[in-house]
Design a protein around this motif. Structure first.
Motif, PDB file in Angstrom:
ATOM      1  N   MET A 136      -6.632  -0.442  43.319  1.00 25.63           N
ATOM      2  CA  MET A 136      -5.642  -0.312  42.229  1.00 25.63           C
ATOM      3  C   MET A 136      -4.253  -0.099  42.837  1.00 25.63           C
ATOM      4  N   SER A 137      -3.273  -0.795  42.281  1.00 21.99           N
ATOM      5  CA  SER A 137      -1.921  -0.687  42.818  1.00 21.99           C
ATOM      6  C   SER A 137      -1.351   0.727  42.613  1.00 21.99           C
ATOM      7  N   GLU A 138      -0.501   1.152  43.541  1.00 23.02           N
ATOM      8  CA  GLU A 138       0.090   2.495  43.430  1.00 23.02           C
ATOM      9  C   GLU A 138       1.345   2.502  42.558  1.00 23.02           C
ATOM     10  N   ILE A 139       1.802   1.316  42.187  1.00 21.69           N
ATOM     11  CA  ILE A 139       2.850   1.206  41.166  1.00 21.69           C
ATOM     12  C   ILE A 139       2.330   0.198  40.140  1.00 21.69           C
ATOM     13  N   LEU A 140       2.108   0.676  38.924  1.00 22.64           N
ATOM     14  CA  LEU A 140       1.604  -0.219  37.877  1.00 22.64           C
ATOM     15  C   LEU A 140       2.794  -0.714  37.059  1.00 22.64           C
ATOM     16  N   GLU A 141       2.712  -1.973  36.639  1.00 18.04           N
ATOM     17  CA  GLU A 141       3.788  -2.546  35.821  1.00 18.04           C
ATOM     18  C   GLU A 141       3.204  -3.025  34.514  1.00 18.04           C
TER      19      GLU A 141
ATOM     20  N   THR B 284      10.572  -3.967  26.997  1.00 20.31           N
ATOM     21  CA  THR B 284      10.618  -2.855  27.969  1.00 20.31           C
ATOM     22  C   THR B 284       9.678  -3.126  29.142  1.00 20.31           C
ATOM     23  N   LEU B 285      10.185  -2.868  30.345  1.00 21.68           N
ATOM     24  CA  LEU B 285       9.317  -2.873  31.530  1.00 21.68           C
ATOM     25  C   LEU B 285       8.948  -1.420  31.809  1.00 21.68           C
ATOM     26  N   HIS B 286       7.648  -1.155  31.883  1.00 17.76           N
ATOM     27  CA  HIS B 286       7.170   0.206  32.143  1.00 17.76           C
ATOM     28  C   HIS B 286       6.603   0.251  33.557  1.00 17.76           C
ATOM     29  N   LEU B 287       7.205   1.062  34.414  1.00 22.10           N
ATOM     30  CA  LEU B 287       6.720   1.234  35.785  1.00 22.10           C
ATOM     31  C   LEU B 287       6.032   2.586  35.871  1.00 22.10           C
ATOM     32  N   GLN B 288       4.778   2.560  36.275  1.00 19.26           N
ATOM     33  CA  GLN B 288       4.032   3.826  36.346  1.00 19.26           C
ATOM     34  C   GLN B 288       3.622   4.120  37.787  1.00 19.26           C
ATOM     35  N   ILE B 289       4.030   5.280  38.283  1.00 20.22           N
ATOM     36  CA  ILE B 289       3.661   5.689  39.644  1.00 20.22           C
ATOM     37  C   ILE B 289       2.207   6.145  39.586  1.00 20.22           C
ATOM     38  N   ASN B 290       1.383   5.584  40.472  1.00 24.95           N
ATOM     39  CA  ASN B 290      -0.064   5.743  40.311  1.00 24.95           C
ATOM     40  C   ASN B 290      -0.757   6.049  41.638  1.00 24.95           C
ATOM     41  N   ARG B 291      -0.476   7.250  42.135  1.00 23.41           N
ATOM     42  CA  ARG B 291      -1.189   7.715  43.344  1.00 23.41           C
ATOM     43  C   ARG B 291      -1.605   9.162  43.080  1.00 23.41           C
ATOM     44  N   PRO B 292      -2.385   9.352  41.994  1.00 19.85           N
ATOM     45  CA  PRO B 292      -2.622  10.717  41.506  1.00 19.85           C
ATOM     46  C   PRO B 292      -3.297  11.627  42.531  1.00 19.85           C
ATOM     47  N   ALA B 293      -4.152  11.078  43.415  1.00 15.99           N
ATOM     48  CA  ALA B 293      -4.847  11.940  44.384  1.00 15.99           C
ATOM     49  C   ALA B 293      -3.853  12.627  45.312  1.00 15.99           C
ATOM     50  N   LYS B 294      -2.663  12.043  45.471  1.00 10.62           N
ATOM     51  CA  LYS B 294      -1.624  12.636  46.328  1.00 10.62           C
ATOM     52  C   LYS B 294      -0.423  13.036  45.484  1.00 10.62           C
TER      53      LYS B 294
ATOM     54  N   ILE C  56      10.205   4.728  33.520  1.00 10.77           N
ATOM     55  CA  ILE C  56       9.442   5.147  34.715  1.00 10.77           C
ATOM     56  C   ILE C  56       8.642   6.386  34.347  1.00 10.77           C
ATOM     57  N   SER C  57       7.342   6.356  34.642  1.00 13.58           N
ATOM     58  CA  SER C  57       6.509   7.531  34.370  1.00 13.58           C
ATOM     59  C   SER C  57       5.568   7.756  35.547  1.00 13.58           C
ATOM     60  N   GLY C  58       4.798   8.838  35.457  1.00 13.24           N
ATOM     61  CA  GLY C  58       3.837   9.131  36.515  1.00 13.24           C
ATOM     62  C   GLY C  58       2.456   9.311  35.927  1.00 13.24           C
ATOM     63  N   SER C  59       1.723  10.277  36.454  1.00 13.84           N
ATOM     64  CA  SER C  59       0.355  10.559  35.985  1.00 13.84           C
ATOM     65  C   SER C  59       0.382  11.856  35.178  1.00 13.84           C
ATOM     66  N   PRO C  60      -0.741  12.208  34.536  1.00 13.54           N
ATOM     67  CA  PRO C  60      -0.739  13.427  33.722  1.00 13.54           C
ATOM     68  C   PRO C  60      -0.338  14.688  34.507  1.00 13.54           C
ATOM     69  N   LYS C  61      -0.716  14.766  35.804  1.00 11.78           N
ATOM     70  CA  LYS C  61      -0.428  16.005  36.534  1.00 11.78           C
ATOM     71  C   LYS C  61       0.795  15.925  37.438  1.00 11.78           C
TER      72      LYS C  61
ATOM     73  N   ALA D 202       9.882   9.469  31.912  1.00 13.09           N
ATOM     74  CA  ALA D 202       8.924  10.295  31.163  1.00 13.09           C
ATOM     75  C   ALA D 202       8.241  11.178  32.199  1.00 13.09           C
ATOM     76  N   VAL D 203       8.442  12.490  32.084  1.00 13.78           N
ATOM     77  CA  VAL D 203       8.041  13.405  33.158  1.00 13.78           C
ATOM     78  C   VAL D 203       6.985  14.397  32.680  1.00 13.78           C
ATOM     79  N   ARG D 204       5.889  14.447  33.415  1.00 16.00           N
ATOM     80  CA  ARG D 204       4.850  15.475  33.237  1.00 16.00           C
ATOM     81  C   ARG D 204       4.508  16.010  34.612  1.00 16.00           C
TER      82      ARG D 204
END
Ligand code: COA
Length: 251
Positions: A1-6, A12-22, A52-57, A97-99
């Motif tokens: 799975m990519s570490e940046i999801l588009e 709207t372009l939604h970029l999601q940072i996706n490396r939750p284990a780190k 731009i968003s990240g993961s739940p944690k 969007a920050v969590r």
């Protein structure tokens, strides 16, 4: 799975940072994808806003500390600087969007966003001094401009964490929400319905008073940051973080 999801959601372009284990710590490869996506979105007339968003944690725990130690950015041509210049110069509305944790560049990038939505318990911090480093991304200019010298000094010099609620009170966050991604996408859609040239020109005018000054500060910060990365203060702090992890992992 990519570490940046588009994702594309309408205009709207939604970029999601996706490396939750780190905790979404950012690597050179991730900065490169983010910078390339922003530069492409800048020239794509069908894209009106970027979220731009990240993961739940974690929004992001900042630069990968192992990379700081082993492959530090060597100059203004490195991926982290490409990303910083891409957000600094991005002509269309950029909405965050920050969590969870937003550490280092996870907080400083918010100073370049036009709108920020966050949960009230998000945990923001810019622990550059604690790590033997100096502020980056123009934050040594943008943050005191926003919150005043007294609060900026206290936060930079102690490296303390502050909540989404405190960030809202400072004016760094537009609105607190239990679902900041949904709220960011909603507002992006509203802005996407506005006349696009007027949106772009208005953003440029809002930034025109300090855009050049921020570019100059980013360069000065970059020089000091690169020197600091090679210092004993920083290398000890990085090794301390990484060795705690190893001990934690063995326990
Ligand atoms: N670089 C590399 N790895 C990181 C990281 C970073 N910036 N932030 C977190 N991680 C890794 C941890 O090493 C850990 O990996 P492991 O499970 O393989 O041991 C994993 O992500 C989870 O992190 P953990 O520290 O266990 O989560 P936590 O919820 O207890 O704490 C933070 C979250 C963000 C407060 C904490 O991870 C932290 O302080 N990270 C460093 C942030 C930082 O200083 N960034 C640089 C700013 S310039």
């Amino acid at each position: 799975m990519s570490e940046i999801l588009e994702f594309r959601e309408g205009s709207t372009l939604h970029l999601q940072i996706n490396r939750p284990a780190k905790k979404n710590a950012l690597t050179p490869a991730m900065y490169t994808v983010l910078a390339d996506s922003l530069n492409q979105a800048a020239g794509d007339f069908s894209i009106r806003c970027v979220v731009i968003s990240g993961s739940p944690k974690a929004f992001t725990a900042g630069n990968d500390i192992g990379d700081f130690l082993n492959t530090p950015p060597s100059g203004s041509d490195s991926p982290v600087f490409h990303f910083l210049y891409a957000i600094h110069n991005f002509p269309k509305p950029l909405i965050a969007a920050v969590r969870g944790n937003a550490v280092g560049i996870g907080t400083t990038m918010l100073l370049h966003c036009d709108l920020v939505y966050a949960t009230s318990d998000a945990e923001l911090s810019m622990p550059f001094v604690t790590l033997g480093l100096v502020p980056e991304a123009g934050s040594s200019l943008l943050f005191p401009r926003l919150v005043g010298h007294a609060i900026a000094s206290e936060i930079f010099l102690t490296g303390r964490t502050f909540s989404g609620h405190e960030a809202f009170e400072m004016g760094l966050v537009n609105e607190l929400s239990d679902n900041p991604e949904e709220r960011a996408l909603e507002v992006a859609t509203l802005i996407g319905e506005q006349p696009p040239t007027a949106v772009i020109n208005t953003k440029a005018l809002l930034k025109s008073g300090h855009h050049q000054a921020v570019s100059m500060v980013m360069e000065a910060e970059g020089e000091l940051f690169r020197l600091a990365l090679d210092s004993d203060e920083a290398r000890n702090a990085f090794m301390n973080f990484l060795s705690k992890r190893t001990k934690g992992g063995e326990a």
